[in-house]
Design an enzyme around this catalytic site. Sequence first.
Site, short mmCIF file in Angstrom:
data_model
loop_
_atom_site.label_atom_id
_atom_site.label_comp_id
_atom_site.label_asym_id
_atom_site.label_seq_id
_atom_site.Cartn_x
_atom_site.Cartn_y
_atom_site.Cartn_z
N GLN A 191 2.10 -1.53 36.14
CA GLN A 191 3.24 -0.69 35.78
C GLN A 191 2.87 0.35 34.72
O GLN A 191 3.66 0.70 33.87
CB GLN A 191 4.39 -1.57 35.25
N CYS A 192 1.66 0.86 34.81
CA CYS A 192 1.12 1.78 33.80
C CYS A 192 1.07 3.19 34.37
O CYS A 192 0.97 3.38 35.58
CB CYS A 192 -0.30 1.29 33.44
N GLY A 193 1.10 4.17 33.50
CA GLY A 193 0.95 5.56 33.94
C GLY A 193 -0.39 5.80 34.61
O GLY A 193 -0.55 6.75 35.39
N PHE A 194 -1.37 4.95 34.31
CA PHE A 194 -2.71 5.09 34.90
C PHE A 194 -2.89 4.23 36.16
O PHE A 194 -3.98 4.20 36.72
CB PHE A 194 -3.78 4.72 33.87
N THR A 195 -1.83 3.54 36.59
CA THR A 195 -1.95 2.63 37.72
C THR A 195 -2.49 3.32 38.97
O THR A 195 -3.20 2.70 39.77
CB THR A 195 -0.59 1.94 38.00
#
Length: 162
Positions: A36-40
Amino acid sequence: MSNSVYDFSVNTIAGEQVSLADYSEQVVLVVNTASQCGFTKQYAGLESLYQAKKEQGFSVLGFPCNQFGEQEKGGSDEISQFCELNFGVTFPLFEKIDVNGENAAPLFNYLTTNARGILGSKRIKWNFTKFLVGKDGKVVKRYAPTTKPEAIESDIQKLLSA
């Protein structure tokens, strides 16, 4: 004191213990991941690198971590399904771990001791910090979460060709 990543055993996302010595003589990219990360979206780039280079002796090893903004809340099955369904991940994933603090996984203590971050910091700042490991099991370089997987490809190729 460990001399290489090959000295460590870890649990796969399915709960089976494996020795990282299984990856000896390979170039390995170790990454702390989160769903659930911006970098996912980097999962796609990591999978692309893995597919392009695995026949040459390259592996990506993903270690889910919930220490940054609680962006990996799910259990092993949920994480595995998310990665497979959303990004087609086939590279090895491992059980959720801590990468910082007193409960940090021994592998990550080794990685952060041997490849420090900005201003010599051992601490991992966020999800998708990457550690490039040579065929000898020693850490070659640490990459920031913002470093896209495709930006590492030339470094990987140099190690594969060495």
